[in-house]
Design a protein around this motif. Sequence first.
Motif, PDB file in Angstrom:
ATOM      1  N   PRO A  75       5.593  24.855  19.619  1.00  0.00           N
ATOM      2  CA  PRO A  75       5.477  23.754  18.657  1.00  0.00           C
ATOM      3  C   PRO A  75       6.718  22.858  18.625  1.00  0.00           C
ATOM      4  O   PRO A  75       6.605  21.633  18.484  1.00  0.00           O
ATOM      5  CB  PRO A  75       5.273  24.472  17.319  1.00  0.00           C
ATOM      6  CG  PRO A  75       4.650  25.772  17.687  1.00  0.00           C
ATOM      7  CD  PRO A  75       5.314  26.160  18.980  1.00  0.00           C
ATOM      8  N   HIS A  76       7.904  23.460  18.765  1.00  0.00           N
ATOM      9  CA  HIS A  76       9.132  22.664  18.743  1.00  0.00           C
ATOM     10  C   HIS A  76       9.163  21.686  19.910  1.00  0.00           C
ATOM     11  O   HIS A  76       9.555  20.512  19.754  1.00  0.00           O
ATOM     12  CB  HIS A  76      10.358  23.578  18.794  1.00  0.00           C
ATOM     13  CG  HIS A  76      11.657  22.828  18.812  1.00  0.00           C
ATOM     14  ND1 HIS A  76      12.235  22.305  17.680  1.00  0.00           N
ATOM     15  CD2 HIS A  76      12.466  22.477  19.841  1.00  0.00           C
ATOM     16  CE1 HIS A  76      13.356  21.681  17.998  1.00  0.00           C
ATOM     17  NE2 HIS A  76      13.516  21.764  19.310  1.00  0.00           N
ATOM     18  N   HIS A  77       8.740  22.141  21.102  1.00  0.00           N
ATOM     19  CA  HIS A  77       8.713  21.239  22.257  1.00  0.00           C
ATOM     20  C   HIS A  77       7.777  20.062  22.006  1.00  0.00           C
ATOM     21  O   HIS A  77       8.078  18.920  22.378  1.00  0.00           O
ATOM     22  CB  HIS A  77       8.277  21.999  23.507  1.00  0.00           C
ATOM     23  CG  HIS A  77       9.344  22.868  24.098  1.00  0.00           C
ATOM     24  ND1 HIS A  77      10.551  22.367  24.528  1.00  0.00           N
ATOM     25  CD2 HIS A  77       9.381  24.207  24.337  1.00  0.00           C
ATOM     26  CE1 HIS A  77      11.297  23.356  25.002  1.00  0.00           C
ATOM     27  NE2 HIS A  77      10.608  24.485  24.899  1.00  0.00           N
ATOM     28  N   HIS A  78       6.639  20.328  21.387  1.00  0.00           N
ATOM     29  CA  HIS A  78       5.681  19.250  21.112  1.00  0.00           C
ATOM     30  C   HIS A  78       6.242  18.264  20.083  1.00  0.00           C
ATOM     31  O   HIS A  78       6.083  17.045  20.224  1.00  0.00           O
ATOM     32  CB  HIS A  78       4.354  19.835  20.640  1.00  0.00           C
ATOM     33  CG  HIS A  78       3.550  20.442  21.742  1.00  0.00           C
ATOM     34  ND1 HIS A  78       3.707  21.741  22.148  1.00  0.00           N
ATOM     35  CD2 HIS A  78       2.585  19.916  22.540  1.00  0.00           C
ATOM     36  CE1 HIS A  78       2.872  21.998  23.138  1.00  0.00           C
ATOM     37  NE2 HIS A  78       2.188  20.911  23.394  1.00  0.00           N
ATOM     38  N   LEU A  79       6.879  18.780  19.062  1.00  0.00           N
ATOM     39  CA  LEU A  79       7.462  17.890  18.051  1.00  0.00           C
ATOM     40  C   LEU A  79       8.600  17.059  18.642  1.00  0.00           C
ATOM     41  O   LEU A  79       8.763  15.878  18.308  1.00  0.00           O
ATOM     42  CB  LEU A  79       7.953  18.710  16.862  1.00  0.00           C
ATOM     43  CG  LEU A  79       6.851  19.399  16.047  1.00  0.00           C
ATOM     44  CD1 LEU A  79       7.463  20.307  14.994  1.00  0.00           C
ATOM     45  CD2 LEU A  79       5.931  18.377  15.404  1.00  0.00           C
ATOM     46  N   ARG A  80       9.373  17.660  19.508  1.00  0.00           N
ATOM     47  CA  ARG A  80      10.442  16.921  20.191  1.00  0.00           C
ATOM     48  C   ARG A  80       9.853  15.804  21.052  1.00  0.00           C
ATOM     49  O   ARG A  80      10.387  14.689  21.092  1.00  0.00           O
ATOM     50  CB  ARG A  80      11.254  17.885  21.052  1.00  0.00           C
ATOM     51  CG  ARG A  80      12.382  17.270  21.844  1.00  0.00           C
ATOM     52  CD  ARG A  80      13.227  18.358  22.484  1.00  0.00           C
ATOM     53  NE  ARG A  80      14.174  17.805  23.450  1.00  0.00           N
ATOM     54  CZ  ARG A  80      13.916  17.681  24.750  1.00  0.00           C
ATOM     55  NH1 ARG A  80      12.742  18.089  25.234  1.00  0.00           N
ATOM     56  NH2 ARG A  80      14.827  17.175  25.568  1.00  0.00           N
ATOM     57  N   MET A  81       8.751  16.097  21.752  1.00  0.00           N
ATOM     58  CA  MET A  81       8.088  15.069  22.555  1.00  0.00           C
ATOM     59  C   MET A  81       7.603  13.926  21.674  1.00  0.00           C
ATOM     60  O   MET A  81       7.808  12.742  21.988  1.00  0.00           O
ATOM     61  CB  MET A  81       6.915  15.672  23.314  1.00  0.00           C
ATOM     62  CG  MET A  81       6.020  14.642  23.998  1.00  0.00           C
ATOM     63  SD  MET A  81       4.683  15.369  24.977  1.00  0.00           S
ATOM     64  CE  MET A  81       3.734  16.201  23.692  1.00  0.00           C
ATOM     65  N   LEU A  82       6.962  14.258  20.557  1.00  0.00           N
ATOM     66  CA  LEU A  82       6.435  13.221  19.679  1.00  0.00           C
ATOM     67  C   LEU A  82       7.555  12.382  19.069  1.00  0.00           C
ATOM     68  O   LEU A  82       7.401  11.163  18.885  1.00  0.00           O
ATOM     69  CB  LEU A  82       5.580  13.862  18.586  1.00  0.00           C
ATOM     70  CG  LEU A  82       4.241  14.426  19.096  1.00  0.00           C
ATOM     71  CD1 LEU A  82       3.646  15.383  18.081  1.00  0.00           C
ATOM     72  CD2 LEU A  82       3.272  13.289  19.406  1.00  0.00           C
TER      73      LEU A  82
END
Length: 318
Positions: A75-82
């Motif tokens: 989830p952290h990787h996805h939030l960083r991408m967004l």
Amino acid sequence: MRIAQVAPLYEAVPPQAYGGTERVVAALCNGLVARGHDVTLFASGGSSTDAKLEPVVPRPIRLGATPEEMVHIAPHHHLRMLSEVYRREEEFDVIHAHTGVWALPFTDLARTPTLHTLHGRLDYAVDRKVLPLYRHAPLVSISNSQRRPVAHLPLRWAGTAYNGLELDSYSIERGSGDYLAYIGRITPEKRPDWAVEVAERAGLPLRVAAKVDPLDVEYWETEIRPLFEASDVEFIGEITEAEKPEFYAGAAALVFPIDWPEPFGLVMVESLAAGTPVIALNRGSVPEVIEHGRSGFVCNDVDEMVAAIGRLDTLDPE
């Protein structure tokens, strides 16, 4: 138009083997570029696209990930991408997010409009609680049945867009038809155990081309692997896109004994493209994809699935 496509990071775009959402995003990106649009794809490293690729992580998250990493780090990787996508929002005329509910909070702060295609099931309590917080966000479903669990909520549905795939490698040159096929994931809601029961009762071997996610390893090791080893099952593991047409075409039918509200079911489309009928349980989108008695059989239980195998010769591969 300048379009940002935002993909999940679990698999490459397109995936080397299993991966539904990522294949849909791959075809969408290439199609939009072919129409003259300026497309930027935010995805994992290892992706291949006609769009401009922005690799967010070096490789797909699922490769080598532990269950703990899938739950807590992904989830952290996805939030960083967004965060990066919306930091650059002025570079785009529209942002098309395929990351479920994770992109929704960003849309309240952004000036660039975002379209959210929801690829997963919507019957969890988190969906019923989170989606109404963003009732003005335009949502796209991948089947009409996908919306049913949240049909009572005040949401803004832009429409239903069924999944599309590039199927140039498929033909209807049928194979031996001496086995039943199962393809997808080894997970409880996909009911591989029911696939074994159907095959055994029908007197046909079962060939399984499926992946085991880190979160499903215990289920595989304790329940399904012993069952496969005790039955007439050939477990192939994950297969590539190039291998799929022959795998489907050689089967008498694809068995799809799902026990969850399937949002779409790409494997059904692939099987039909190979001229192979689908025998599926009546869950989720199945009746929207399979025409009962013409392209397959929509069944209410395992007994009906077994009976349907005796009726396969009534279906035309064309």
